[in-house]
Write a protein that holds these residues in place. Structure first.
Motif, PDB file in Angstrom:
ATOM      1  N   THR A 102       0.840  -1.032  -0.072  1.00  0.00           N
ATOM      2  CA  THR A 102       0.032  -0.096  -0.069  1.00  0.00           C
ATOM      3  C   THR A 102       1.046   1.204   0.015  1.00  0.00           C
ATOM      4  N   PHE A 103       0.569   2.113  -0.791  1.00  0.00           N
ATOM      5  CA  PHE A 103       1.176   3.271  -0.699  1.00  0.00           C
ATOM      6  C   PHE A 103       0.465   4.780  -0.779  1.00  0.00           C
ATOM      7  N   ASP A 104       0.675   5.520   0.164  1.00  0.00           N
ATOM      8  CA  ASP A 104      -0.343   6.969   0.394  1.00  0.00           C
ATOM      9  C   ASP A 104       0.332   7.979  -0.408  1.00  0.00           C
ATOM     10  N   ILE A 124      -1.267  -3.691  -5.580  1.00  0.00           N
ATOM     11  CA  ILE A 124      -0.854  -2.613  -5.383  1.00  0.00           C
ATOM     12  C   ILE A 124      -1.892  -1.620  -4.987  1.00  0.00           C
ATOM     13  N   THR A 125      -1.890  -1.144  -3.702  1.00  0.00           N
ATOM     14  CA  THR A 125      -3.044  -0.121  -3.266  1.00  0.00           C
ATOM     15  C   THR A 125      -2.796   1.241  -3.087  1.00  0.00           C
ATOM     16  N   PHE A 126      -3.223   2.159  -3.893  1.00  0.00           N
ATOM     17  CA  PHE A 126      -2.911   3.649  -3.562  1.00  0.00           C
ATOM     18  C   PHE A 126      -3.844   4.328  -2.723  1.00  0.00           C
ATOM     19  N   LYS A 152     -11.908   2.293   7.942  1.00  0.00           N
ATOM     20  CA  LYS A 152     -10.638   3.176   7.953  1.00  0.00           C
ATOM     21  C   LYS A 152     -11.121   4.621   7.533  1.00  0.00           C
ATOM     22  N   ASN A 153     -12.156   4.592   6.731  1.00  0.00           N
ATOM     23  CA  ASN A 153     -12.628   5.740   5.882  1.00  0.00           C
ATOM     24  C   ASN A 153     -11.450   6.173   5.056  1.00  0.00           C
ATOM     25  N   LEU A 154     -11.324   5.433   4.011  1.00  0.00           N
ATOM     26  CA  LEU A 154     -10.118   5.790   3.255  1.00  0.00           C
ATOM     27  C   LEU A 154     -10.615   5.401   1.712  1.00  0.00           C
ATOM     28  N   LYS A 155     -10.357   6.162   0.793  1.00  0.00           N
ATOM     29  CA  LYS A 155     -10.791   5.967  -0.616  1.00  0.00           C
ATOM     30  C   LYS A 155      -9.358   5.482  -1.352  1.00  0.00           C
ATOM     31  N   THR A 156      -9.499   4.208  -1.957  1.00  0.00           N
ATOM     32  CA  THR A 156      -8.359   3.689  -2.574  1.00  0.00           C
ATOM     33  C   THR A 156      -8.239   3.433  -4.114  1.00  0.00           C
ATOM     34  N   VAL A 157      -7.167   3.332  -4.655  1.00  0.00           N
ATOM     35  CA  VAL A 157      -7.327   2.654  -6.154  1.00  0.00           C
ATOM     36  C   VAL A 157      -6.480   1.384  -6.003  1.00  0.00           C
ATOM     37  N   VAL A 158      -6.760   0.398  -6.374  1.00  0.00           N
ATOM     38  CA  VAL A 158      -6.252  -1.108  -6.423  1.00  0.00           C
ATOM     39  C   VAL A 158      -5.951  -1.493  -7.489  1.00  0.00           C
ATOM     40  N   VAL A 159      -4.397  -1.632  -7.869  1.00  0.00           N
ATOM     41  CA  VAL A 159      -3.963  -1.908  -9.068  1.00  0.00           C
ATOM     42  C   VAL A 159      -3.363  -3.316  -9.159  1.00  0.00           C
ATOM     43  N   PHE A 160      -3.695  -4.119 -10.364  1.00  0.00           N
ATOM     44  CA  PHE A 160      -3.237  -5.250 -10.503  1.00  0.00           C
ATOM     45  C   PHE A 160      -2.177  -5.340 -11.618  1.00  0.00           C
TER      46      PHE A 160
END
Length: 426
Positions: free
Chosen positions: A19-21, A50-52, A105-113
């Motif tokens: 995971t990357f912030d 890979i989660t952003f 966690k109240n987070l918005k993410t983009v998950v990449v494969f």
């Protein structure tokens, strides 16, 4: 890969799901890092996730650029990645991504494969590694391409109408069909030269029919022709079609200058048809972009969102009631629902610019709707004071009835009213 920034290098160095912030990064930095990190396949044996992190709740929202998620997805689409809401951590989902909202966690993410290129296995496992590579499918299961080649013609036609509503999207679908046909032709050439196919290539060759692809190309062409004939094209599409016709007319005019009689006759016939088509296109009144699939639901949610904004405006800085606070707590959920419905309304081959145009068009419609009448503002002490003044004023002016005199005479109220009257008259 060369010239990778620190973050891009860290992403490419991932050997397991990470995971990357993206907090504190602007759109340009995000775009450059995503492009550098994912333009080449990862050297891995198994798929990773890979989660952003691109957004957060109220407490951490200011940390992220408002367009962080869009920057990630746009850069990925430029590299050929596709959004797949059902994607998981398997090899078949390579070159895909999905947007998620971690409510815990109240987070918005983009998950990449990412795309992966299996690294060389140890000598003792060469046979197994070779076998794994040979079974790689040419097109990912569940992808748009897989749906195109695996559905019947009738289902494909209905899906094209729904998932490619505009002329431009149908044109992109036609280009994809052409690429799929080219892949099949290349496999034919390999077989003709005696080159054996891999298991993945053989699977594609056996499951895809050249005749079926030709028929589907015909279906899309008919739909495109019908859409133009009906004038159901946007201004951008109209200008694109006119430009194509003009270019072809210029080319024919240049050829006519050197053409012999027989060829000139044929070229003049083509020129006449193109001029008629240009006249037809010029007479078309361009239409607005197609409506979003979930327009009705989105409008209802935007109306609810507006009502929450009205609550804040009506409060005028006062402390909100418990009921109002509970209502406002739903704001982020509504915004998330709207984002999901908008994403689900996106076409198979719709570019970012066209999609944003449709989304913004619906926002304009929602904003133009008349606001519902709000609650009246609470009356304070002003009306009461006016009544006191009126009572004293009447006493001093026109004669009153006996009942009026009795009601207003004597007592502290009368003295206070008189004082107020004297104060107002100063």
């Amino acid at each position: 890969m060369t010239n990778a920034s620190g973050l891009a290098a860290s992403i490419r160095g991932s050997t397991e799901s990470s995971t990357f912030d993206l907090g504190g990064q602007n759109v340009t930095t995000i775009t450059n890092n995503i492009t550098s990190a994912f333009q080449d396949p990862f050297s891995l044996q198994e798929m990773i996730r890979i989660t952003f992190v691109t957004g957060a709740g109220k407490l951490g929202r200011q940390k992220y650029d408002a367009n962080a998620a869009k920057a990630v997805t746009s850069a990925l689409r430029e590299l050929g990645f596709e959004e797949d809401r059902g994607a998981s951590c398997v090899k078949e989902c390579a070159a895909s991504f999905k947007l998620q909202h971690d409510t815990g966690k109240n987070l918005k993410t983009v998950v990449v494969f990412p795309r992966i290129q299996e690294s060389e296995a140890p000598a003792s496992a060469d046979g197994a590694a070779s076998n794994q590579a040979s079974t790689e499918s040419l097109i990912p299961k569940g992808s748009v391409e897989d749906l195109i080649v695996s559905t019947s013609n009738a289902v494909f036609e209905n899906m094209t109408k729904s998932k490619c509503p505009s002329w431009s999207e149908k044109k992109a679908c036609l280009a994809t069909l052409s690429q799929l046909k080219t892949m099949l032709d290349e496999l034919d050439q390999k077989l003709l030269t005696g080159t054996p196919l891999t298991d993945g290539e053989q699977e594609y060759y056996d499951s895809v029919s050249s005749d079926s692809l030709d028929e589907k190309q015909g279906i899309v062409k008919d739909l495109m022709h019908s859409q133009v004939e009906q004038g159901a094209i946007t201004n951008r599409e109209k200008q694109q079609l006119l430009s194509q016709v003009s270019e072809r007319l210029e080319k024919i005019s240049a050829e006519l200058e050197e053409a012999k009689a027989k060829k000139a006759e044929k070229l003049n016939g083509m020129k006449t048809k193109l001029e008629a088509r240009k006249q037809m296109l010029s007479g078309i009144t361009a239409k607005p972009p197609p409506k979003l699939k979930h327009e009705t639901e989105i409008l209802k949610l935007r109306e609810e969102l507006q009502s929450l904004s009205d609550i804040v405006d009506a409060a005028g800085g006062r402390l909100l009631s418990l009921k109002e606070s509970k209502a406002l707590a739903r704001k982020e959920d509504i915004e998330e629902e709207i984002a999901d419905l908008e994403a689900n309304s996106r076409g198979w081959f719709e570019d970012d610019e066209s999609f944003e145009e449709r989304v913004n068009s619906l926002k304009t419609v929602a904003a133009s709707k008349p606001k519902k009448g709000g609650a009246k503002k609470p009356q304070a002490s002003k009306p009461v004071r006016a009544a006191w003044v009126a009572t004293s004023s009447t006493k001093k002016g026109k004669p009153q009835s006996k009942a009026g005199k009795k009601k207003s005479s004597g007592g502290a109220g009368g003295v206070f009213a008189a004082m107020m009257l004297d104060s107002d008259s100063d």
